[in-house]
Design a protein around this motif. Structure first.
Motif, PDB file in Angstrom:
ATOM      1  N   SER A  31     -39.994 -13.573 -14.777  1.00  0.00           N
ATOM      2  CA  SER A  31     -40.046 -12.237 -15.362  1.00  0.00           C
ATOM      3  C   SER A  31     -40.633 -11.258 -14.364  1.00  0.00           C
ATOM      4  O   SER A  31     -41.181 -11.669 -13.320  1.00  0.00           O
ATOM      5  CB  SER A  31     -40.889 -12.240 -16.643  1.00  0.00           C
ATOM      6  OG  SER A  31     -42.247 -12.547 -16.341  1.00  0.00           O
ATOM      7  N   ALA A  32     -40.552  -9.983 -14.689  1.00  0.00           N
ATOM      8  CA  ALA A  32     -41.164  -8.944 -13.860  1.00  0.00           C
ATOM      9  C   ALA A  32     -41.493  -7.750 -14.729  1.00  0.00           C
ATOM     10  O   ALA A  32     -40.802  -7.469 -15.725  1.00  0.00           O
ATOM     11  CB  ALA A  32     -40.231  -8.526 -12.723  1.00  0.00           C
ATOM     12  N   LEU A  33     -42.540  -7.048 -14.346  1.00  0.00           N
ATOM     13  CA  LEU A  33     -42.925  -5.823 -15.039  1.00  0.00           C
ATOM     14  C   LEU A  33     -41.776  -4.823 -15.046  1.00  0.00           C
ATOM     15  O   LEU A  33     -41.093  -4.635 -14.032  1.00  0.00           O
ATOM     16  CB  LEU A  33     -44.129  -5.201 -14.320  1.00  0.00           C
ATOM     17  CG  LEU A  33     -44.541  -3.793 -14.783  1.00  0.00           C
ATOM     18  CD1 LEU A  33     -45.211  -3.858 -16.145  1.00  0.00           C
ATOM     19  CD2 LEU A  33     -45.470  -3.156 -13.753  1.00  0.00           C
ATOM     20  N   VAL A  34     -41.583  -4.179 -16.185  1.00  0.00           N
ATOM     21  CA  VAL A  34     -40.674  -3.040 -16.260  1.00  0.00           C
ATOM     22  C   VAL A  34     -41.428  -1.880 -16.904  1.00  0.00           C
ATOM     23  O   VAL A  34     -42.365  -2.085 -17.683  1.00  0.00           O
ATOM     24  CB  VAL A  34     -39.379  -3.354 -17.044  1.00  0.00           C
ATOM     25  CG1 VAL A  34     -38.506  -4.311 -16.271  1.00  0.00           C
ATOM     26  CG2 VAL A  34     -39.679  -3.908 -18.434  1.00  0.00           C
ATOM     27  N   VAL A  35     -41.028  -0.663 -16.572  1.00  0.00           N
ATOM     28  CA  VAL A  35     -41.737   0.521 -17.058  1.00  0.00           C
ATOM     29  C   VAL A  35     -40.778   1.422 -17.821  1.00  0.00           C
ATOM     30  O   VAL A  35     -39.552   1.315 -17.683  1.00  0.00           O
ATOM     31  CB  VAL A  35     -42.402   1.273 -15.878  1.00  0.00           C
ATOM     32  CG1 VAL A  35     -43.548   0.441 -15.300  1.00  0.00           C
ATOM     33  CG2 VAL A  35     -41.387   1.607 -14.783  1.00  0.00           C
ATOM     34  N   PRO A  36     -41.321   2.322 -18.658  1.00  0.00           N
ATOM     35  CA  PRO A  36     -40.478   3.077 -19.585  1.00  0.00           C
ATOM     36  C   PRO A  36     -39.314   3.823 -18.953  1.00  0.00           C
ATOM     37  O   PRO A  36     -38.223   3.877 -19.553  1.00  0.00           O
ATOM     38  CB  PRO A  36     -41.476   4.044 -20.234  1.00  0.00           C
ATOM     39  CG  PRO A  36     -42.762   3.277 -20.254  1.00  0.00           C
ATOM     40  CD  PRO A  36     -42.766   2.528 -18.951  1.00  0.00           C
ATOM     41  N   ASN A  37     -39.502   4.413 -17.772  1.00  0.00           N
ATOM     42  CA  ASN A  37     -38.418   5.217 -17.205  1.00  0.00           C
ATOM     43  C   ASN A  37     -37.270   4.389 -16.642  1.00  0.00           C
ATOM     44  O   ASN A  37     -36.321   4.958 -16.092  1.00  0.00           O
ATOM     45  CB  ASN A  37     -38.949   6.197 -16.148  1.00  0.00           C
ATOM     46  CG  ASN A  37     -39.821   5.540 -15.096  1.00  0.00           C
ATOM     47  OD1 ASN A  37     -40.179   4.382 -15.209  1.00  0.00           O
ATOM     48  ND2 ASN A  37     -40.163   6.295 -14.067  1.00  0.00           N
ATOM     49  N   GLU A  38     -37.322   3.057 -16.785  1.00  0.00           N
ATOM     50  CA  GLU A  38     -36.179   2.226 -16.408  1.00  0.00           C
ATOM     51  C   GLU A  38     -35.653   1.388 -17.578  1.00  0.00           C
ATOM     52  O   GLU A  38     -34.741   0.587 -17.396  1.00  0.00           O
ATOM     53  CB  GLU A  38     -36.530   1.318 -15.222  1.00  0.00           C
ATOM     54  CG  GLU A  38     -37.618   0.304 -15.486  1.00  0.00           C
ATOM     55  CD  GLU A  38     -37.926  -0.577 -14.280  1.00  0.00           C
ATOM     56  OE1 GLU A  38     -37.055  -0.752 -13.406  1.00  0.00           O
ATOM     57  OE2 GLU A  38     -39.060  -1.099 -14.219  1.00  0.00           O
TER      58      GLU A  38
END
Length: 235
Positions: A31-38
């Motif tokens: 897994s990897a961190l994802v942020v709201p603007n993506e």
């Protein structure tokens, strides 16, 4: 072990970055961190779930596999998805500080580091090359997204919209395994929110993000199918 230093054209003139995708370059992650603007791009490719953090909060991550160290999107031809999360694409670069200013840092211990092959970071005059310009813009977008996360997570917690879940998986040989330890959105509690709460979530920009996370769960069957193909040697 990382070795992060501020990027310096005088010291790193010859630095090149290997941009191929594969386990040898550190991509074999579940897994990897994802942020709201993506979220809009990510939800079309990967399930978005939430994992607990060391400080007692949560962070959204995109799932690439169903067990630790497994990335089902890696194959002989690299990364098999049109969207690459920013926290993955930016490696081996990261945001650091030079005094009070944000600056680009680089992990010199990362397997993507090279002096002979790959994308040049600086041109012959010591100026940022096209690759570094793109990475700098990406780091800016990632930083912006990270700043949005606390308010989004706080809103989910305030409305008790996070719940733990388990996913039982039937493998290619008929055996079963289980994905656990992650959280997803509680759809019944979301549906029960009154108009005032929904309006507040909408005006804060959180409601659209919530629906993107919910939509991303449609990627679980495809992820399980990738696992089965891997188990039978078809991928």
């Amino acid at each position: 072990m990382t070795h992060a230093v501020a990027l310096d054209p005088a010291q790193h003139q010859a630095l090149r970055i290997l941009t191929s995708r594969g386990a040898a370059w550190g991509d074999e992650a579940m897994s990897a961190l994802v942020v709201p603007n993506e979220f809009r791009a990510v939800q079309a490719c990967y399930p978005i779930v939430f994992e607990p953090t060391a400080n007692g909060s949560f962070q959204p991550v995109a799932l690439f596999g169903l067990e630790p160290g497994q990335n089902l999107f890696l194959g002989l031809n690299g990364w098999d998805a049109p969207c690459l999360p920013m926290s993955v694409e930016r490696q081996p670069f990261l945001i650091g500080r030079a005094g009070d200013q944000l600056s680009v840092h680089v992990d010199l211990a990362h397997p993507r580091i090279s002096q002979t092959h790959g994308e040049p970071v600086f041109d012959a005059m010591g100026m940022p090359g096209p690759y570094l310009e793109r990475i700098t813009a990406l780091l800016g977008a990632l930083h912006e997204g990270v700043q949005q996360l606390p308010a989004f997570i706080d809103a989910l917690l305030a409305h008790e919209l996070l719940e733990s879940f388990v996913l039982d998986i039937t493998d290619a040989d008929g055996s079963t395994s289980r994905l656990a330890g992650y959280y997803t959105l509680h759809e019944e509690r979301l549906a029960a929110l009154d108009g005032r709460a929904l309006t507040a979530l909408h005006h804060a920009g959180h409601l659209a993000l919530i629906y993107m996370v919910l939509a991303s769960t449609a990627q679980f069957p495809a992820l399980i199918e990738r696992r089965k193909r891997r188990q039978t040697g078809l991928a």
